[in-house]
Design a protein around this motif. Structure first.
Motif, PDB file in Angstrom:
ATOM      1  N   ASP A  92       8.657 -22.291  -6.776  1.00 16.38           N
ATOM      2  CA  ASP A  92       9.692 -21.902  -5.826  1.00 16.38           C
ATOM      3  C   ASP A  92       9.182 -20.815  -4.879  1.00 16.38           C
ATOM      4  N   GLU A  93       8.375 -19.895  -5.411  1.00 16.22           N
ATOM      5  CA  GLU A  93       7.843 -18.826  -4.558  1.00 16.22           C
ATOM      6  C   GLU A  93       6.943 -19.420  -3.474  1.00 16.22           C
ATOM      7  N   GLN A  94       6.102 -20.343  -3.847  1.00 12.59           N
ATOM      8  CA  GLN A  94       5.225 -20.970  -2.849  1.00 12.59           C
ATOM      9  C   GLN A  94       6.043 -21.706  -1.794  1.00 12.59           C
ATOM     10  N   ILE A  95       7.095 -22.363  -2.227  1.00 13.23           N
ATOM     11  CA  ILE A  95       7.904 -23.130  -1.275  1.00 13.23           C
ATOM     12  C   ILE A  95       8.459 -22.214  -0.186  1.00 13.23           C
ATOM     13  N   GLY A 106      17.449 -29.409 -15.479  1.00 12.27           N
ATOM     14  CA  GLY A 106      17.312 -30.081 -16.767  1.00 12.27           C
ATOM     15  C   GLY A 106      17.592 -31.569 -16.687  1.00 12.27           C
ATOM     16  N   GLY A 107      18.426 -31.943 -15.717  1.00 10.43           N
ATOM     17  CA  GLY A 107      18.749 -33.348 -15.521  1.00 10.43           C
ATOM     18  C   GLY A 107      17.719 -34.086 -14.688  1.00 10.43           C
ATOM     19  N   GLY A 108      16.661 -33.377 -14.302  1.00  7.62           N
ATOM     20  CA  GLY A 108      15.573 -34.033 -13.584  1.00  7.62           C
ATOM     21  C   GLY A 108      15.619 -33.886 -12.083  1.00  7.62           C
ATOM     22  N   GLU A 109      16.562 -33.082 -11.584  1.00  4.02           N
ATOM     23  CA  GLU A 109      16.627 -32.885 -10.129  1.00  4.02           C
ATOM     24  C   GLU A 109      15.555 -31.880  -9.701  1.00  4.02           C
ATOM     25  N   ARG A 110      15.019 -32.077  -8.513  1.00  2.82           N
ATOM     26  CA  ARG A 110      14.125 -31.078  -7.903  1.00  2.82           C
ATOM     27  C   ARG A 110      15.022 -30.181  -7.061  1.00  2.82           C
ATOM     28  N   VAL A 111      15.200 -28.962  -7.503  1.00  6.12           N
ATOM     29  CA  VAL A 111      16.145 -28.043  -6.876  1.00  6.12           C
ATOM     30  C   VAL A 111      15.387 -26.854  -6.307  1.00  6.12           C
ATOM     31  N   ILE A 113      18.649 -30.135  -2.786  1.00  7.42           N
ATOM     32  CA  ILE A 113      18.397 -31.118  -3.829  1.00  7.42           C
ATOM     33  C   ILE A 113      17.522 -32.205  -3.216  1.00  7.42           C
ATOM     34  N   LYS A 114      16.321 -32.338  -3.725  1.00  2.00           N
ATOM     35  CA  LYS A 114      15.395 -33.307  -3.153  1.00  2.00           C
ATOM     36  C   LYS A 114      16.008 -34.712  -3.167  1.00  2.00           C
TER      37      LYS A 114
END
Lengths: 77, 139
Positions: free
Chosen positions: A55-58, B99-104, B126-127
């Protein structure tokens, strides 16, 4: 090769020609590069190269050379 | 009704370059509209629109200085900018999504929002879904 693919990703997200991307490319030099675009760029790079940034890199990798360097390091792991 | 991520729908966030036409349309649909409110922390202007039988809408428009809507409104004069969900614990809901697999990715950490009586709101990306606002439910 990696550099050209990276330029293509940035160009698509920022909606600028890939030829316009160079080591000066950053939010200060590209009007469309705001905080939301920053995240979209990084997530698009993750998709393209199959890597995952912290997240920091992003949030902090805010220039083409900084992103290139971090991506290169991730690919060596 | 809550779901696996502890979220329930709250409102649509409609970004517009100028609010005049959106206000006119929402008014014609029977929405009750608040006075414009400056959200200093987000650097945007807001109009809160409620309706007895339709989902709430938050009309968001730029201030006089560059803010978070610049790229959003670069190619369109209006669009749904975010969906907002209410939850009892913002941090827990984010953990549940991860935990549900989302890229947040966090855009704005939990911050008191003047539009919601100081309740905390956070923005995440949310990706594959887009920008989501999370608002803490009234206690």
């Amino acid at each position: 090769m990696m550099e050209e693919r990276l330029k293509t990703v940035l160009a698509q997200v920022l909606d600028i020609p890939s030829q316009a991307i160079n080591d000066e490319t950053a939010p200060a030099t590209v009007a469309s590069w705001d905080s939301l675009k920053q995240m979209q760029i990084m997530l698009a790079i993750e998709d393209e190269f199959g890597v995952q940034f912290s997240d920091e890199q992003i949030h902090e990798l805010q220039s083409f050379p900084a992103i290139r360097q971090a991506l290169s390091a991730l690919q060596k792991k | 009704m809550m779901n696996g991520y502890g979220l329930s729908f709250h409102h649509f966030g409609l970004a517009v370059r100028t609010p005049v036409r959106a206000v006119h349309f929402a008014g014609a649909l029977g929405y009750n509209l608040s006075a414009p409110l400056l959200d200093v922390s987000q650097n945007v202007n807001l109009i809160w629109c409620t309706h007895p039988s339709m989902p709430a809408i938050e009309i968001i428009f730029p201030t006089e200085t560059a803010g978070p809507l610049a790229s959003v409104l670069q190619k369109s004069d209006s669009l749904i900018y975010h969906l907002c969900y209410e939850c009892s614990d913002i941090g827990q809901s984010i953990e549940n999504m991860i935990g549900g697999g989302e890229r947040v990715v966090q855009i704005v950490p939990p911050t008191p929002a003047p539009l919601f009586d100081g309740r905390e709101v956070a923005f995440v990306l949310i990706k594959g879904f887009g920008v989501v606002e999370l608002v803490r439910a009234s206690s």
